[in-house]
Design an enzyme around this catalytic site. Structure first.
Site, PDB file in Angstrom:
ATOM      1  N   TYR A 131      17.011  29.364   8.506  1.00  0.00           N
ATOM      2  CA  TYR A 131      15.593  30.186   9.454  1.00  0.00           C
ATOM      3  C   TYR A 131      15.309  29.849  10.898  1.00  0.00           C
ATOM      4  CZ  TYR A 131      13.456  30.501   5.035  1.00  0.00           C
ATOM      5  OH  TYR A 131      13.878  30.926   3.607  1.00  0.00           O
TER       6      TYR A 131
ATOM      7  N   LYS B 209       0.658  -1.314  -0.232  1.00  0.00           N
ATOM      8  CA  LYS B 209      -0.081   0.322   0.058  1.00  0.00           C
ATOM      9  C   LYS B 209       1.068   1.335  -0.091  1.00  0.00           C
ATOM     10  CE  LYS B 209      -0.420  -0.585   4.716  1.00  0.00           C
ATOM     11  NZ  LYS B 209      -1.267   0.383   5.987  1.00  0.00           N
TER      12      LYS B 209
HETATM   13  C1  LIG Z   1      -4.061  -4.502   7.812  1.00  0.00           C
HETATM   14  C2  LIG Z   1      -2.231  -4.378   7.971  1.00  0.00           C
HETATM   15  N1  LIG Z   1      -1.654  -5.406   7.712  1.00  0.00           N
HETATM   16  C3  LIG Z   1      -0.461  -5.324   7.968  1.00  0.00           C
HETATM   17  C4  LIG Z   1       0.560  -3.619   7.533  1.00  0.00           C
HETATM   18  C5  LIG Z   1       1.567  -4.632   7.444  1.00  0.00           C
HETATM   19  O1  LIG Z   1       1.915  -3.927   9.230  1.00  0.00           O
HETATM   20  P1  LIG Z   1       3.623  -3.507   9.148  1.00  0.00           P
HETATM   21  O2  LIG Z   1       4.107  -2.658   7.561  1.00  0.00           O
HETATM   22  O3  LIG Z   1       4.001  -2.739  10.028  1.00  0.00           O
HETATM   23  O4  LIG Z   1       4.743  -4.867   9.021  1.00  0.00           O
HETATM   24  C6  LIG Z   1      -0.590  -2.730   7.661  1.00  0.00           C
HETATM   25  C7  LIG Z   1       0.811  -1.670   8.110  1.00  0.00           C
HETATM   26  O5  LIG Z   1      -0.039  -1.229   8.620  1.00  0.00           O
HETATM   27  C8  LIG Z   1      -1.916  -3.147   7.743  1.00  0.00           C
HETATM   28  O6  LIG Z   1      -2.764  -2.037   7.653  1.00  0.00           O
END
Ligand SMILES: Cc1ncc(COP(=O)(O)O)c(C=O)c1O
Length: 353
Positions: free
Chosen positions: A251, A34
């Site tokens: 800044y 994602k």
């Molecule tokens: C539903 C779900 N599963 C798995 C993961 C993977 O988590 P991580 O990146 O901490 O391994 C995420 C990430 O936030 C998630 O939202």
């Protein structure tokens, strides 16, 4: 050429996926890609990891459709499921696996029953998305009666990366009990749980951050976990200034030199996605030599201490990658590597190797 760039290493992504594959044992491995593959590029990440995994996880439908339409033919899990009836149709047409986390989604499914690949999400204590167990049991029954039996039960850990985690075990027990009652596969493990809790693997694991060469734990480094650097952010020195004691830099004049010395100006700033709130003292490296950020990060530049550092204009400065662990930068900035990876803007050159 300005030379501000992000290098994405596909061999490292493949190595890290292989590492997760071994930890997963008999469970299916779904690589979370994602948010544009945690900033690595959705398709770049997916293609690099494909040989090691059974499927991919994304958050939203646009990401799933982009993956499918780019030729990823295997299972794709959409962690927030569908947002409306249109998206449900997209998911059905492309055979995407949708997470059903709320009763309004169950109602949409029941309003127009058709074959749908469903993972039912349980709220086991994170209190973000998910049905409470009693609702999940009822929803599973209703969906099954309409010909849409869920493929599995999933839940998400709130504290699996905490040293003093006392929550995951309770979450796991609750999820396992529902999966057992419904006789369905279970999926709970993120990276932290995959590494730390072998008994939480269930039938499917969903690691993300470990695949991108970052440790989920603050007590164990990525290299100690045998994870390789997949994301290297670098830029060039464009000026070197002599500075006198008592003179300040940048800044807000937030940093003042205690002694005479040299300050380097680096062609990278928050306009490239380097965090503006990185404080003086945040690690960087020049030609592999460790040094620190001084003064406030601006949109197109930041400044670094060059005392005792062999450096010339044009030399490369690593913001994170090999000499500077992304997790060390994240810690200095009071954030996590996830955010650093995701907030790189479109401006730096992106080199996939
Ligand atoms: C539903 C779900 N599963 C798995 C993961 C993977 O988590 P991580 O990146 O901490 O391994 C995420 C990430 O936030 C998630 O939202």
């Amino acid at each position: 050429m300005r030379g501000t760039r992000v290098e994405i290493r596909t061999a490292a992504l493949a190595h890290n996926a292989g590492r997760a594959r071994r930890l997963a044992g008999d469970a299916e491995l779904f690589a979370m890609v994602k948010a544009n593959g945690y900033g690595h590029g959705l398709l770049t990440a997916a293609q690099a990891m494909a040989p090691a995994v059974e499927g991919f996880g994304v958050a939203v439908m646009e990401e799933a459709v982009a993956l499918r339409d780019s030729g990823i033919a295997g299972p794709i899990l959409v962690a927030e499921g569908f947002f409306d009836a249109d998206e449900l149709e997209h998911a059905r047409r492309r055979s995407l696996e949708v997470v059903v986390h709320s009763l309004w989604q169950v109602q949409l499914l029941l309003a127009k029953p058709a074959p749908t690949r469903i993972w039912l999400k349980l709220n086991t204590g994170m209190n973000r998305l998910g049905l409470r167990p009693e609702w999940a049991l009822q929803a599973a029954e209703q969906l099954a009666a309409a010909g849409m039996k869920p493929l599995g039960i999933m839940s998400h850990f709130a504290c699996a990366d905490d040293a003093t985690d006392s929550v995951s075990e309770k979450q796991l027990l609750l999820a396992a009990e529902v999966a057992q009652r419904l006789q369905l596969p279970l999926s709970t493990a993120n990276s932290a749980a995959l590494i730390r809790y072998p008994h939480a693997r269930g039938q499917r694991v969903r690691p993300g951050i470990m695949l991108y060469g970052s440790s989920p734990f603050d007590w164990q480094s990525a290299s100690e976990l045998d994870l390789q650097v997949s994301h290297r952010f670098s830029a060039r020195l464009i000026a070197i200034n002599e500075i006198q004691p008592g003179e300040s830099v940048g800044y807000g004049a937030t940093w003042t030199a205690a002694r005479a010395g040299r300050v380097g100006v680096v062609a990278v700033g928050y306009g490239d996605g380097y965090p503006r709130h990185a404080p003086s003292g945040t690690p960087v490296a020049v030609n592999g030599q460790p040094t620190i950020l001084v003064g406030r990060v601006s949109m197109d530049m930041l400044t670094i201490d060059l005392n005792g550092i062999d450096a010339q204009v044009g030399d490369e400065v690593e913001l994170w990658g090999d000499a500077v662990a992304v997790d060390a930068v994240a810690k200095a900035c009071g954030t996590i590597s996830y955010e650093l990876f995701c907030q790189i803007t479109a401006r730096p050159a992106r080199i996939v190797v």
